[in-house]
Design a protein around this motif. Structure first.
Motif, PDB file in Angstrom:
ATOM      1  N   PHE A 351      -0.983 -18.052 -12.160  1.00 40.63           N
ATOM      2  CA  PHE A 351      -2.152 -17.573 -12.902  1.00 40.63           C
ATOM      3  C   PHE A 351      -2.296 -16.099 -12.578  1.00 40.63           C
ATOM      4  O   PHE A 351      -2.396 -15.705 -11.419  1.00 40.63           O
ATOM      5  N   ALA A 352      -2.299 -15.265 -13.619  1.00 42.80           N
ATOM      6  CA  ALA A 352      -2.123 -13.826 -13.440  1.00 42.80           C
ATOM      7  C   ALA A 352      -3.407 -13.103 -13.049  1.00 42.80           C
ATOM      8  O   ALA A 352      -4.512 -13.518 -13.390  1.00 42.80           O
ATOM      9  N   SER A 353      -3.219 -12.006 -12.346  1.00 36.73           N
ATOM     10  CA  SER A 353      -4.283 -11.054 -12.028  1.00 36.73           C
ATOM     11  C   SER A 353      -3.598  -9.747 -11.651  1.00 36.73           C
ATOM     12  O   SER A 353      -2.372  -9.638 -11.728  1.00 36.73           O
ATOM     13  N   SER A 354      -4.356  -8.750 -11.270  1.00 37.45           N
ATOM     14  CA  SER A 354      -3.784  -7.480 -10.827  1.00 37.45           C
ATOM     15  C   SER A 354      -3.031  -7.705  -9.515  1.00 37.45           C
ATOM     16  O   SER A 354      -3.516  -8.379  -8.614  1.00 37.45           O
ATOM     17  N   TRP A 355      -1.845  -7.121  -9.402  1.00 39.91           N
ATOM     18  CA  TRP A 355      -0.932  -7.379  -8.276  1.00 39.91           C
ATOM     19  C   TRP A 355      -1.322  -6.510  -7.084  1.00 39.91           C
ATOM     20  O   TRP A 355      -0.877  -5.381  -6.927  1.00 39.91           O
ATOM     21  N   GLY A 356      -2.171  -7.052  -6.193  1.00 36.52           N
ATOM     22  CA  GLY A 356      -2.702  -6.280  -5.070  1.00 36.52           C
ATOM     23  C   GLY A 356      -1.668  -5.916  -4.036  1.00 36.52           C
ATOM     24  O   GLY A 356      -1.697  -4.810  -3.481  1.00 36.52           O
ATOM     25  N   THR A 357      -0.721  -6.817  -3.737  1.00 33.86           N
ATOM     26  CA  THR A 357       0.276  -6.519  -2.709  1.00 33.86           C
ATOM     27  C   THR A 357       1.256  -5.440  -3.161  1.00 33.86           C
ATOM     28  O   THR A 357       2.021  -4.924  -2.350  1.00 33.86           O
ATOM     29  N   TYR A 358       1.222  -5.091  -4.454  1.00 34.19           N
ATOM     30  CA  TYR A 358       2.032  -3.967  -4.935  1.00 34.19           C
ATOM     31  C   TYR A 358       1.210  -2.676  -4.993  1.00 34.19           C
ATOM     32  O   TYR A 358       1.613  -1.639  -4.466  1.00 34.19           O
ATOM     33  N   ILE A 359       0.047  -2.735  -5.639  1.00 38.55           N
ATOM     34  CA  ILE A 359      -0.682  -1.500  -5.964  1.00 38.55           C
ATOM     35  C   ILE A 359      -1.262  -0.815  -4.725  1.00 38.55           C
ATOM     36  O   ILE A 359      -1.331   0.409  -4.663  1.00 38.55           O
ATOM     37  N   VAL A 360      -1.667  -1.586  -3.719  1.00 38.41           N
ATOM     38  CA  VAL A 360      -2.248  -0.963  -2.524  1.00 38.41           C
ATOM     39  C   VAL A 360      -1.195  -0.166  -1.744  1.00 38.41           C
ATOM     40  O   VAL A 360      -1.420   1.012  -1.442  1.00 38.41           O
ATOM     41  N   PRO A 361      -0.033  -0.746  -1.421  1.00 42.66           N
ATOM     42  CA  PRO A 361       0.993   0.084  -0.763  1.00 42.66           C
ATOM     43  C   PRO A 361       1.478   1.246  -1.634  1.00 42.66           C
ATOM     44  O   PRO A 361       1.811   2.310  -1.117  1.00 42.66           O
ATOM     45  N   ALA A 362       1.521   1.054  -2.967  1.00 45.70           N
ATOM     46  CA  ALA A 362       1.941   2.143  -3.854  1.00 45.70           C
ATOM     47  C   ALA A 362       0.959   3.306  -3.789  1.00 45.70           C
ATOM     48  O   ALA A 362       1.363   4.477  -3.814  1.00 45.70           O
ATOM     49  N   ALA A 363      -0.332   2.993  -3.723  1.00 41.98           N
ATOM     50  CA  ALA A 363      -1.351   4.045  -3.625  1.00 41.98           C
ATOM     51  C   ALA A 363      -1.231   4.793  -2.297  1.00 41.98           C
ATOM     52  O   ALA A 363      -1.349   6.023  -2.253  1.00 41.98           O
ATOM     53  N   ILE A 364      -0.986   4.051  -1.217  1.00 44.36           N
ATOM     54  CA  ILE A 364      -0.817   4.686   0.093  1.00 44.36           C
ATOM     55  C   ILE A 364       0.394   5.628   0.082  1.00 44.36           C
ATOM     56  O   ILE A 364       0.353   6.724   0.620  1.00 44.36           O
ATOM     57  N   ALA A 365       1.466   5.183  -0.566  1.00 45.44           N
ATOM     58  CA  ALA A 365       2.688   5.988  -0.627  1.00 45.44           C
ATOM     59  C   ALA A 365       2.596   7.125  -1.644  1.00 45.44           C
ATOM     60  O   ALA A 365       3.548   7.898  -1.805  1.00 45.44           O
ATOM     61  N   LYS A 366       1.453   7.199  -2.349  1.00 42.56           N
ATOM     62  CA  LYS A 366       1.217   8.231  -3.374  1.00 42.56           C
ATOM     63  C   LYS A 366       2.280   8.181  -4.477  1.00 42.56           C
ATOM     64  O   LYS A 366       2.841   9.196  -4.891  1.00 42.56           O
ATOM     65  N   ARG A 367       2.530   6.960  -4.950  1.00 44.13           N
ATOM     66  CA  ARG A 367       3.500   6.777  -6.017  1.00 44.13           C
ATOM     67  C   ARG A 367       2.826   6.165  -7.241  1.00 44.13           C
ATOM     68  O   ARG A 367       1.945   5.319  -7.124  1.00 44.13           O
ATOM     69  N   PRO A 368       3.237   6.598  -8.448  1.00 43.62           N
ATOM     70  CA  PRO A 368       2.707   5.997  -9.667  1.00 43.62           C
ATOM     71  C   PRO A 368       3.277   4.593  -9.867  1.00 43.62           C
ATOM     72  O   PRO A 368       4.181   4.166  -9.136  1.00 43.62           O
ATOM     73  N   ILE A 369       2.811   3.893 -10.869  1.00 40.63           N
ATOM     74  CA  ILE A 369       3.170   2.486 -11.050  1.00 40.63           C
ATOM     75  C   ILE A 369       4.611   2.247 -11.512  1.00 40.63           C
ATOM     76  O   ILE A 369       5.297   1.381 -10.970  1.00 40.63           O
ATOM     77  N   PRO A 370       5.155   2.985 -12.511  1.00 42.27           N
ATOM     78  CA  PRO A 370       6.376   2.521 -13.202  1.00 42.27           C
ATOM     79  C   PRO A 370       7.645   2.370 -12.360  1.00 42.27           C
ATOM     80  O   PRO A 370       8.309   1.338 -12.457  1.00 42.27           O
TER      81      PRO A 370
END
Length: 503
Positions: A351-370
């Protein structure tokens, strides 16, 4: 003098105009041109110009960096764990064995990878990856006991999510949520999540008769995290903590072995929705949709606080002039809804939702989504087909420290950051209080109403709101959520209003 100065003005205006018209590829500079790695990464965020519903291509519109592998790794670990948890929660009351869980997780990893590439990596680069709706897991036994069908449940979630996305309801609710309310929500989620993972690790230690192992693993992880913070290398926390936790546990004698070998799941939807195969349920009936209706409404209503927390974490971590690359709530709802609809039709348990285990480390690493999204898709495909990485991802010393340092501690930090200034602490405290009473969706909706009415938080902010945004929209949202929760028995001490959900 006027004739001399005019050409100069024209000449100086041309480079500025050209600079504004340059695309990402032309604005890109090598990392050697910057004093620090952080400056280079921040510049990358500022020059990107994502295009909605048009092709976004690697190297032309964004680049791959070593930092992208970190959120991809964390996201893959989180995906294996969360889908496994949902499949297992369904399997127990339905009488399905462990082979169903394993095969469906592999199937979901391939389904997720396809939609990650299409949306987050290609057509909607500001849509966060469609992950797993963790808060729904406690509701699944109630859904099954009520006679709910997983396909009906997933299709309704997809339909309601698409309606909310098209009406831009998600971003509207996010704009009505103050810093205090959002900060309190992040504090609650971070604290509860951290405590939960620490308890799980100690329970695992007790089960294997080695309670000293969790203590050593957690203590060493704390020291490592502090050192990485000091060295400004916090984006490395997930891989190094997983490596440290797994190595320490294995060195101290904790049992581990690879059990899941290479393989391919059954890719035929008719197998999964057969009466004697897959889910063993056949196709849903009209009654199946009626039974899961309130649960589907609740699931989509719980998206907003979840999505908001992820977006805010990006805003705190990213530098100025990066609004274009930040997660778009409505686009994320669109991709999650479409992914949910097709995933359910194909036979997946997610059941889908926003992928927290991806977006939080990506934000810390200062990287965009794609770019990280495409790597996540690759890692998910490898894990699903190879099999062995799945065993490592769900081993408790690796899993627990990955979630703590990659998701929950950063959420705590972001929550404290948001509640440092102004009259935000009142609202934050009420969110935590109300969330502890029922759940984060209840805490968010109640406190948003109280905050917008001016009863708590910043009175000046409340005075600037219109009647619609001050109490009508927050009031309707709170009433809807509370009614749905009451109907399915989620309010503590109050029996389900619709008694059939308990039989």
């Amino acid at each position: 003098m006027g004739n001399i100065s005019n050409p100069t003005h024209e000449q100086s205006s041309v480079p500025q105009q050209n600079e504004d018209e340059l695309n990402y590829e032309q604005k890109h500079k090598p990392s050697s041109d910057f004093n620090t790695r952080e400056e280079y990464l921040e510049h990358e965020l500022q020059i990107m110009a994502p295009k909605r519903w048009r092709p976004n291509l690697p190297f032309r519109d964004y680049r791959f960096e070593p930092e992208d592998s970190i959120p991809a790794m964390a996201g893959t670990i989180g995906k294996v764990v969360m889908v496994g948890a949902i499949a297992a929660t369904f399997a127990a009351p339905l009488g399905l064995d462990e082979s169903f869980i394993l095969e469906n997780v592999r199937y979901e990893l391939l389904i997720a990878s396809f939609f990650i590439i299409i949306f987050s990596g290609f057509l909607l680069p500001t849509a966060n990856l469609a992950g797993t709706h963790g808060p729904l897991i406690p509701l699944i036994p109630i859904v099954v006991a009520a006679g709910g069908h997983p396909m009906a449940f997933g299709l309704l979630i997809g339909a309601f999510g698409l309606m909310l996305a098209i009406s831009k309801g998600g971003s509207m609710l996010a704009n009505l949520t103050s810093k205090g309310v959002c900060g309190g929500l992040l504090l609650y989620l971070g604290f509860v999540g951290t405590i939960s993972q620490v308890k799980k690790l100690f329970t695992w230690g007790e089960d294997i008769g080695m309670t000293h192992v969790p203590f050593v693993v957690i203590l060493c992880t704390i020291i490592l995290y502090a050192l990485l913070e000091h060295w400004r290398k916090r984006w490395l926390a997930v891989p190094l903590s997983c490596l440290l936790g797994g190595t320490l546990a294995f060195a101290m004698g904790a049992p581990f072995e690879f059990k899941t070998g290479p393989g391919l799941p059954n890719l035929n939807p008719m197998y999964w929705w057969g009466e004697n195969s897959g889910w063993m349920l056949g196709l849903p009936t009209v009654e199946s949709f009626v039974v899961v209706l309130p649960f589907a409404i609740l699931a989509v209503a719980m998206w907003s606080p979840d999505f908001l927390g992820h977006q805010v974490f990006q805003k705190i971590s990213y530098p100025e002039r990066t609004e274009k690359v930040q997660m778009n709530i409505d686009d994320t709802m669109t991709s999650a809804s479409i992914r949910q609809t097709f995933g359910s039709l194909l036979g997946g348990a997610n059941f889908a939702s926003s992928w927290g285990t991806y977006i939080v480390p990506a934000a810390i690493a200062k990287r965009p989504i794609p770019a990280g999204a495409l790597l996540t898709a690759l890692f998910c495909i490898v894990a699903g087909l190879w099999g062995y990485p799945m065993d490592l991802a769900i081993w408790q010393p690796v899993l627990c420290v990955a979630l703590v340092v990659g998701v929950f501690i950063p959420l705590l930090e972001a929550g404290m950051e948001m509640t440092r200034e102004g009259k935000t602490t009142q609202s934050a405290a009420i969110v935590v209080f109300a969330s502890a009473l029922v759940n984060p969706a209840f805490g968010w909706s109640l406190t948003m109403l109280l905050d917008n009415l001016g009863l708590v938080g910043c009175k000046e902010r409340s005075a600037e709101l219109t009647k619609m945004t001050r109490w009508i929209i927050p009031g309707v949202m709170f009433a809807l959520l509370t009614t749905v929760m009451a109907s399915v028995g989620m309010l503590p001490g109050i029996p389900a209003l619709i008694s059939s959900f308990r039989h």
